[in-house]
Design an enzyme around this catalytic site. Structure first.
Site, PDB file in Angstrom:
ATOM      1  N   CYS A   2      35.899  34.096  38.637  1.00  0.00           N
ATOM      2  CA  CYS A   2      34.566  34.102  39.207  1.00  0.00           C
ATOM      3  C   CYS A   2      34.669  34.187  40.719  1.00  0.00           C
ATOM      4  O   CYS A   2      35.739  34.009  41.292  1.00  0.00           O
ATOM      5  CB  CYS A   2      33.813  32.829  38.805  1.00  0.00           C
ATOM      6  SG  CYS A   2      33.764  32.539  37.028  1.00  0.00           S
ATOM      7  N   ARG A  27      34.766  40.311  40.659  1.00  0.00           N
ATOM      8  CA  ARG A  27      35.348  39.125  40.052  1.00  0.00           C
ATOM      9  C   ARG A  27      34.571  38.658  38.823  1.00  0.00           C
ATOM     10  O   ARG A  27      35.065  37.799  38.074  1.00  0.00           O
ATOM     11  CB  ARG A  27      35.387  37.973  41.071  1.00  0.00           C
ATOM     12  CG  ARG A  27      36.499  38.115  42.086  1.00  0.00           C
ATOM     13  CD  ARG A  27      36.455  36.986  43.100  1.00  0.00           C
ATOM     14  NE  ARG A  27      37.633  36.972  43.937  1.00  0.00           N
ATOM     15  CZ  ARG A  27      38.667  36.157  43.780  1.00  0.00           C
ATOM     16  NH1 ARG A  27      38.656  35.275  42.801  1.00  0.00           N
ATOM     17  NH2 ARG A  27      39.704  36.201  44.592  1.00  0.00           N
ATOM     18  N   TRP A  72      32.361  35.282  35.540  1.00  0.00           N
ATOM     19  CA  TRP A  72      33.023  35.890  34.380  1.00  0.00           C
ATOM     20  C   TRP A  72      33.242  34.755  33.395  1.00  0.00           C
ATOM     21  O   TRP A  72      33.952  33.801  33.677  1.00  0.00           O
ATOM     22  CB  TRP A  72      34.347  36.525  34.792  1.00  0.00           C
ATOM     23  CG  TRP A  72      35.034  37.280  33.695  1.00  0.00           C
ATOM     24  CD1 TRP A  72      34.866  38.588  33.357  1.00  0.00           C
ATOM     25  CD2 TRP A  72      36.024  36.761  32.794  1.00  0.00           C
ATOM     26  NE1 TRP A  72      35.681  38.923  32.301  1.00  0.00           N
ATOM     27  CE2 TRP A  72      36.407  37.817  31.927  1.00  0.00           C
ATOM     28  CE3 TRP A  72      36.627  35.524  32.619  1.00  0.00           C
ATOM     29  CZ2 TRP A  72      37.356  37.664  30.927  1.00  0.00           C
ATOM     30  CZ3 TRP A  72      37.568  35.361  31.607  1.00  0.00           C
ATOM     31  CH2 TRP A  72      37.929  36.427  30.787  1.00  0.00           C
ATOM     32  N   ASN A  98      35.314  28.048  40.296  1.00  0.00           N
ATOM     33  CA  ASN A  98      36.158  29.093  39.717  1.00  0.00           C
ATOM     34  C   ASN A  98      37.384  28.418  39.139  1.00  0.00           C
ATOM     35  O   ASN A  98      37.998  27.569  39.785  1.00  0.00           O
ATOM     36  CB  ASN A  98      36.564  30.106  40.799  1.00  0.00           C
ATOM     37  CG  ASN A  98      37.413  31.233  40.243  1.00  0.00           C
ATOM     38  OD1 ASN A  98      37.376  31.516  39.048  1.00  0.00           O
ATOM     39  ND2 ASN A  98      38.183  31.873  41.099  1.00  0.00           N
ATOM     40  N   GLY A  99      37.757  28.783  37.912  1.00  0.00           N
ATOM     41  CA  GLY A  99      38.937  28.194  37.288  1.00  0.00           C
ATOM     42  C   GLY A  99      38.610  27.628  35.926  1.00  0.00           C
ATOM     43  O   GLY A  99      37.525  27.842  35.378  1.00  0.00           O
ATOM     44  N   GLU A 470      50.192  53.081  30.844  1.00  0.00           N
ATOM     45  CA  GLU A 470      49.107  52.990  31.810  1.00  0.00           C
ATOM     46  C   GLU A 470      47.945  53.894  31.433  1.00  0.00           C
ATOM     47  O   GLU A 470      46.775  53.525  31.585  1.00  0.00           O
ATOM     48  CB  GLU A 470      49.626  53.322  33.209  1.00  0.00           C
ATOM     49  CG  GLU A 470      48.588  53.268  34.312  1.00  0.00           C
ATOM     50  CD  GLU A 470      47.948  51.909  34.514  1.00  0.00           C
ATOM     51  OE1 GLU A 470      46.935  51.834  35.246  1.00  0.00           O
ATOM     52  OE2 GLU A 470      48.442  50.911  33.944  1.00  0.00           O
ATOM     53  N   LYS A 474      44.104  52.502  30.757  1.00  0.00           N
ATOM     54  CA  LYS A 474      42.918  52.969  31.485  1.00  0.00           C
ATOM     55  C   LYS A 474      41.824  53.403  30.509  1.00  0.00           C
ATOM     56  O   LYS A 474      40.652  53.094  30.704  1.00  0.00           O
ATOM     57  CB  LYS A 474      43.295  54.139  32.414  1.00  0.00           C
ATOM     58  CG  LYS A 474      44.060  53.727  33.647  1.00  0.00           C
ATOM     59  CD  LYS A 474      43.200  53.023  34.649  1.00  0.00           C
ATOM     60  CE  LYS A 474      43.598  51.662  35.036  1.00  0.00           C
ATOM     61  NZ  LYS A 474      44.655  50.895  34.626  1.00  0.00           N
ATOM     62  N   GLU A 477      40.327  50.308  28.751  1.00  0.00           N
ATOM     63  CA  GLU A 477      39.633  49.418  29.675  1.00  0.00           C
ATOM     64  C   GLU A 477      38.199  49.860  29.944  1.00  0.00           C
ATOM     65  O   GLU A 477      37.280  49.036  29.966  1.00  0.00           O
ATOM     66  CB  GLU A 477      40.378  49.359  31.022  1.00  0.00           C
ATOM     67  CG  GLU A 477      41.552  48.428  31.077  1.00  0.00           C
ATOM     68  CD  GLU A 477      42.177  48.413  32.461  1.00  0.00           C
ATOM     69  OE1 GLU A 477      42.515  47.322  32.940  1.00  0.00           O
ATOM     70  OE2 GLU A 477      42.327  49.491  33.072  1.00  0.00           O
ATOM     71  N   HIS A 493      58.680  54.548  14.071  1.00  0.00           N
ATOM     72  CA  HIS A 493      58.853  53.169  13.626  1.00  0.00           C
ATOM     73  C   HIS A 493      57.516  52.485  13.374  1.00  0.00           C
ATOM     74  O   HIS A 493      57.399  51.273  13.555  1.00  0.00           O
ATOM     75  CB  HIS A 493      59.681  52.388  14.645  1.00  0.00           C
ATOM     76  CG  HIS A 493      61.075  52.896  14.783  1.00  0.00           C
ATOM     77  ND1 HIS A 493      62.098  52.542  13.928  1.00  0.00           N
ATOM     78  CD2 HIS A 493      61.611  53.777  15.661  1.00  0.00           C
ATOM     79  CE1 HIS A 493      63.209  53.150  14.292  1.00  0.00           C
ATOM     80  NE2 HIS A 493      62.940  53.921  15.334  1.00  0.00           N
ATOM     81  N   LYS A 592      38.252  41.898  37.984  1.00  0.00           N
ATOM     82  CA  LYS A 592      39.319  42.485  38.788  1.00  0.00           C
ATOM     83  C   LYS A 592      40.463  41.513  39.031  1.00  0.00           C
ATOM     84  O   LYS A 592      41.617  41.829  38.809  1.00  0.00           O
ATOM     85  CB  LYS A 592      38.735  42.947  40.131  1.00  0.00           C
ATOM     86  CG  LYS A 592      39.742  43.647  41.030  1.00  0.00           C
ATOM     87  CD  LYS A 592      40.127  44.990  40.489  1.00  0.00           C
ATOM     88  CE  LYS A 592      41.052  45.744  41.399  1.00  0.00           C
ATOM     89  NZ  LYS A 592      41.490  47.005  40.804  1.00  0.00           N
TER      90      LYS A 592
END
Length: 597
Positions: A2, A27, A72, A98-99, A470, A474, A477, A493, A592
């Site tokens: 956040c 964020r 978030w 935040n956390g 990557e 993308k 996401e 496999h 982000k």
């Protein structure tokens, strides 16, 4: 994950708070809120982004002290009840956070027995009510905060108002970013430098468990963990070098940042300072990272091992920190993070440092937590990256890792013709990125052709394997299409069981050393009616004639070719997402800076 922000001073704070929230919106954008303290405390919250919050604010909102938050969700779904700021049960305090408070349920049970009730599902409300409970016992705000943080487990950065005192802000942090700034008339705090006004004159980075007090009349002062006041805490000056974060005429930040790679890779090439020093002896390099940075780490592993002869291991920071890795005193740990605030990467670095191991940060933010806590650092100089899906940070990280590989090759006297070729051609990468971007129209056509596909596979070998990873990341996401990346040989496999006419494969075939093996993989997919889009070197007519669609890239040495190859994959993901009507800058469920575990 956040964004928190606060301000107290001689000017009305609402415009600053909203502007700062917009700059930190990467964020989190599940909900947002603001609390302004003047003659009385006024609080406004809204589900959605900062625009949703701005739409419910009254005009001419007075108040010279305030806090704000963009969320978030971690505890509780996005809702007005769960949005910050939160007010304490007895109305004494208002707080943004935040956390994650890991033992919130245990503390909540204790507070309920004391008579507290809770209106939200958040751990933040538990922290706030714990502070209020302690304050009612001791009568001192700073002491109440100290007593509360000694009882909680987890990461936090918070800012708090005492609802009957419009001249003071309190803040504290543990394992989460918090920065304080000041001008002649105002005092600021935020979880991100981007939130500060450009005219902020002095900066301070609080130590963990410092209690920071911003007072309208007395300025900033800090109470350290032992309760003593710290007199000299300003460690940085000015915010020169921070970019405005504007879109510069592009429709989206992501598109802007894709096009900025032409210049950002050049800046990354100049990241090595003349005074850069390596540990005296390096037995092994351990790269720790998360997400896109982890993919760059794999590419770096291939380059470093090939050029320097030093063994390299690439680890997910989130796994590395919670097992018991075997580390030797002559290992070198390289931590990669765009923001420098990635919680798992920082936690892994702290674990490594406790073992006495040398550490290096590769990071895009000069004054981030990761940079401050490692022994040495290399800065990407990519400029602010606002889009949640990283683009220019990946190419810059890859360039820096390639340069590190070349640096180590020189130190270990392993210079050969191929090393000299890469050093000679490195500066032309920028020009070739510009050439790739000219193919955007063709890539948009391919995106339209495949926009209704529900599942995609990406394959590559050698240097192209992390590029496949990557490319898949993308696409998933920002377009929410299921996509997976694999080494080409691993198709047999398991993943090849998924192949039919409805599951296309993006084959990255720009690594000349593995070209023939990739052709064999392509034939295996086609034998099962799979469609193939191939990234190939310009003029590779054999593969172009084999596949359903091809994108040709200008030829370069394999290591540079790998970096170049990610550009079309970024554009492909971007155009698929746009055609699906997705928000490419703010994809659902993502933020982000991943500042929680």
């Amino acid at each position: 994950m956040c964004g928190i922000i606060g301000c107290v001073g001689k000017n009305k704070v609402i415009d600053y708070l909203i502007h700062g929230l917009r700059r930190m919106e990467y964020r989190g954008y599940d909900s947002a809120g603001v609390a302004i303290l003047g003659d009385e405390m006024k609080r406004f919250r809204a589900v959605g982004n900062v625009d949703c919050l701005a739409s419910v604010l009254p005009e001419n909102l007075d108040g010279f002290c305030g806090i704000a938050h963009t969320r978030w969700a971690t505890h509780g779904k996005p809702s007005e009840e769960n949005a910050h700021p939160h007010c304490s049960f007895k109305g004494l305090f208002t707080l943004v956070h935040n956390g994650i408070i890991e033992n919130s349920e245990e503390i909540k049970s204790i507070l309920i027995r004391e008579g507290y009730s809770f209106y939200s599902d958040t751990d933040t409300e538990v922290l706030l009510n714990l502070i209020e409970s302690e304050f009612q016992q001791c009568g001192d705000v700073a002491r109440a905060i100290r007593r509360a943080i000694e009882q909680i487990k987890g990461a936090y950065a918070f800012a708090m108002l005492k609802n009957d005192d419009p001249e003071i802000l309190y803040a504290c942090r543990q394992d989460s970013a918090l920065i304080v700034a000041e001008t002649e008339n105002e005092f600021f705090l935020a979880s991100d430098l981007l939130a500060f006004p450009a005219y902020a004159e002095r900066l301070f980075f609080p130590d963990e468990k410092d209690i920071v007090v911003l007072h309208k009349q007395r300025g900033i002062f800090v109470l350290s963990e032992n309760g003593e006041r710290r007199p000299d805490f300003i460690v940085q000056t000015g915010l020169a070098g921070l970019q405005s974060g504007s879109k510069d005429g592009y429709e989206d930040y992501m598109l802007k940042e894709i096009y900025e790679q032409e210049k950002s890779v050049l800046r990354a090439m100049s990241c090595f300072p003349d005074s850069f020093e390596l540990p005296e002896h390096i037995r092994r390099i351990v790269i720790i990272a998360c997400g896109t940075s982890w993919h760059a780490g794999i590419l770096g592993q291939y380059c470093i091992e090939r050029f320097s002869g030093i063994p390299v291991k690439v680890e997910y920071a989130s796994e590395f920190r919670y097992r018991e890795p075997v580390l030797m005193h002559d290992d070198w740990v390289v931590a990669i993070s765009q923001s420098g605030e990635t919680a798992d990467t920082i936690g892994a670095v702290r674990m490594v440092k406790r073992k006495g191991i040398h550490t290096l940060a590769i990071c895009n933010v000069e004054r981030s937590t990761l940079v401050r806590e490692t022994d040495n650092h290399l800065l990407l100089n990519a400029g602010a990256e606002i889009g949640v899906a990283s683009t220019k940070a990946f190419t810059s990280q890859s360039v820096v890792l390639l340069q590190l590989a070349l640096f180590l090759a020189h130190r270990n006297d392993r210079i050969d013709d191929h090393v000299r070729l890469i050093e000679d051609r490195m500066s032309s990468l920028s020009i070739q990125i510009r050439n790739c971007l000219r193919w955007a129209g063709q890539i948009e056509y391919l995106a339209a052709k495949y926009r209704f596909v529900n599942s995609f596979l990406f394959i590559g070998r050698g240097l192209n394997f992390p590029i496949a990873l990557e490319g898949a990341l993308k696409l998933k996401e920002i377009s929410y299409v299921h996509a997976e990346g694999y080494p080409g040989a691993e198709m047999k496999h398991g993943p090849i069981a998924l192949i039919d006419s409805s599951v296309p494969t993006f084959a990255v075939v720009t690594d000349s050393a593995n070209r023939d093996k990739m052709i064999a993989n392509i034939r295996e997919i086609q034998a099962r009616d799979g469609k193939i889009i191939a990234l190939v070197r310009e003029g590779d007519q054999q593969i172009i004639n084999m596949v359903d669609d091809a994108i040709e890239l200008p030829a370069m040495p394999d290591e540079l070719m790998a970096i170049l190859s990610v550009i079309p994959l970024q554009l492909f993901a971007y155009f698929v997402a746009k055609l699906k009507g997705c928000n490419v800058d703010q994809p659902r469920n993502l933020a982000k800076a991943v500042t929680v575990e």
